[in-house]
Design an enzyme around this catalytic site. Structure first.
Site, PDB file in Angstrom:
ATOM      1  N   ILE A   1      48.680  53.885  56.097  1.00 47.45           N
ATOM      2  CA  ILE A   1      48.995  55.276  55.838  1.00 47.45           C
ATOM      3  C   ILE A   1      50.016  55.304  54.708  1.00 47.45           C
ATOM      4  O   ILE A   1      50.685  54.304  54.436  1.00 47.45           O
ATOM      5  CB  ILE A   1      49.525  56.014  57.093  1.00 47.45           C
ATOM      6  CG1 ILE A   1      50.731  55.291  57.697  1.00 47.45           C
ATOM      7  CG2 ILE A   1      48.431  56.184  58.118  1.00 47.45           C
ATOM      8  CD1 ILE A   1      51.310  55.985  58.927  1.00 47.45           C
ATOM      9  N   ASP A   2      50.131  56.425  54.036  1.00 47.59           N
ATOM     10  CA  ASP A   2      50.987  56.511  52.860  1.00 47.59           C
ATOM     11  C   ASP A   2      52.464  56.333  53.215  1.00 47.59           C
ATOM     12  O   ASP A   2      52.870  56.529  54.369  1.00 47.59           O
ATOM     13  CB  ASP A   2      50.797  57.861  52.164  1.00 47.59           C
ATOM     14  CG  ASP A   2      49.378  58.046  51.656  1.00 47.59           C
ATOM     15  OD1 ASP A   2      48.736  57.043  51.319  1.00 47.59           O
ATOM     16  OD2 ASP A   2      48.912  59.203  51.617  1.00 47.59           O
ATOM     17  N   LYS A   3      53.241  55.998  52.223  1.00 48.34           N
ATOM     18  CA  LYS A   3      54.677  55.752  52.402  1.00 48.34           C
ATOM     19  C   LYS A   3      55.358  56.873  53.186  1.00 48.34           C
ATOM     20  O   LYS A   3      56.081  56.622  54.152  1.00 48.34           O
ATOM     21  CB  LYS A   3      55.346  55.605  51.034  1.00 48.34           C
ATOM     22  CG  LYS A   3      56.871  55.536  51.077  1.00 48.34           C
ATOM     23  CD  LYS A   3      57.472  55.596  49.688  1.00 48.34           C
ATOM     24  CE  LYS A   3      58.983  55.719  49.763  1.00 48.34           C
ATOM     25  NZ  LYS A   3      59.596  55.886  48.424  1.00 48.34           N
TER      26      LYS A   3
ATOM     27  N   THR B   1      53.984  59.257  54.944  1.00 44.70           N
ATOM     28  CA  THR B   1      53.282  59.683  56.151  1.00 44.70           C
ATOM     29  C   THR B   1      53.797  58.833  57.302  1.00 44.70           C
ATOM     30  O   THR B   1      53.861  57.613  57.195  1.00 44.70           O
ATOM     31  CB  THR B   1      51.765  59.508  56.006  1.00 44.70           C
ATOM     32  OG1 THR B   1      51.299  60.317  54.921  1.00 44.70           O
ATOM     33  CG2 THR B   1      51.038  59.919  57.272  1.00 44.70           C
TER      34      THR B   1
ATOM     35  N   ARG C   1      45.714  64.707  52.155  1.00 46.45           N
ATOM     36  CA  ARG C   1      46.515  65.381  51.133  1.00 46.45           C
ATOM     37  C   ARG C   1      45.624  65.976  50.047  1.00 46.45           C
ATOM     38  O   ARG C   1      45.855  67.093  49.567  1.00 46.45           O
ATOM     39  CB  ARG C   1      47.528  64.406  50.556  1.00 46.45           C
ATOM     40  CG  ARG C   1      48.475  63.852  51.619  1.00 46.45           C
ATOM     41  CD  ARG C   1      49.191  62.601  51.156  1.00 46.45           C
ATOM     42  NE  ARG C   1      50.127  62.893  50.086  1.00 46.45           N
ATOM     43  CZ  ARG C   1      50.756  61.935  49.403  1.00 46.45           C
ATOM     44  NH1 ARG C   1      50.530  60.650  49.654  1.00 46.45           N
ATOM     45  NH2 ARG C   1      51.601  62.275  48.450  1.00 46.45           N
TER      46      ARG C   1
END
Length: 303
Positions: free
Chosen positions: A132-134, A136, A233
């Site tokens: 998952i993104d930084k 998130t 997103r």
């Protein structure tokens, strides 16, 4: 910089380059992933079919893998056995090393915590099955053995792993539910962003359910059917309701916390025992405090 002008048609880009260079196809794929290779000044996939008079350029060297070093950090381990780990990642922590960040990632912390991690994704991504993104937050599934990793990777591919996210989106979404089916690919104008596009894209599907509406905001649950880079997103921006405080996909000023997006629920079959596993994670305090402040301003409409 090396340049080739193609003299024949219908060959995959990676296969063509393997025939005219000393590089293996796997190395060429990595070079394409790192934007080391351009075709007619554009980025293409390994599967791109070359055409006569295409100009192929190697514009930079491949950044080789760097050994990840163990770094002591506080990890929120919510479950662990001999095969898997489920970790609750805080907002702000990168999952694995990348450009400019080699030591302050979840992978570094996992290596300090245990030496028993799968190596199927190479030395830079020990145990990492998905990411998952930084900015998130929330649940991530980690493989301790290659056997578990291989099975879980196939389960993700076959959509057997169910992931549900909670997001606060900007604007008052009018419908109770929505299905966003829109292909996602790299933004040609900004390589750090993804976008909905028909060119060099992958199928992407997100299911949206409204949980609560506030003035100017909507709290939603999002279920992923596919797992594309920045999928939620990008899809939220595409439908005109971007994730609140997203520093990449909104034009508004954002705080350091980043996007209000949380990986809340994770359901899967244990790769070895085949037991049904379910985990849930509370919203980060900053996220919850902001929701509480909205509650004080407006009672909202419970769906």
């Amino acid at each position: 910089m090396k340049t080739w002008i193609v003299e024949n048609n219908g060959i995959r880009l990676d296969k063509y380059l393997a025939s005219v260079t000393d590089y293996s196809r796997s190395r060429i794929e990595k070079m394409l992933d790192q934007d080391c290779i351009l075709v007619n000044k554009k980025h293409e996939k390994a599967s791109y079919q070359v055409k006569e008079q295409d100009v192929i350029e190697i514009v930079k060297e491949l950044v080789t893998e760097t050994k990840v070093v163990p770094v002591k950090m506080d990890l929120n381990i919510v479950y662990e056995d001999n095969d898997i780990i489920v970790v609750d990642k805080p907002s702000g922590l990168v999952v694995h090393p990348g450009s400019g960040n080699l030591n302050n990632t979840l992978a570094n912390g996992l290596l300090y915590y245990t030496e028993n991690l799968s190596d199927m994704n190479g030395t830079e991504r020990p145990g990492i099955v998905h990411r998952i993104d930084k900015d998130t937050s929330g649940l991530l599934l980690i493989a301790k053995t290659n056997q578990a990793h291989q099975i879980l990777a196939q389960d993700f591919k076959e959509k057997k792993v169910v992931r549900k996210y909670i997001a606060l989106i900007s604007g008052e979404f009018p419908n109770r539910k929505a299905l966003i089916d829109a292909p996602i690919g790299r933004d040609t104008e900004n390589r750090k962003r993804m976008t909905v596009t028909a060119n060099n894209s992958k199928h992407a599907v997100t299911h949206l359910t409204v949980l609560k509406r506030f003035v100017d905001y909507t709290l939603v649950e999002l279920k992923l059917e596919t797992g594309r880079t920045h999928q939620i997103r990008v899809h939220m921006k595409y439908i005109g309701y971007p994730v609140y405080n997203d520093p990449v996909y909104t034009n508004k000023k954002c705080t350091e916390f980043g996007q209000f997006l949380h990986s809340k629920d994770l359901d899967f079959l244990h790769p070895i025992t085949k037991e049904k596993m379910h985990f849930t994670s509370d919203l980060p305090k900053y996220f919850q405090d902001f929701l509480d402040s909205l509650e004080e301003k407006d009672t909202g409409l419970q769906e």
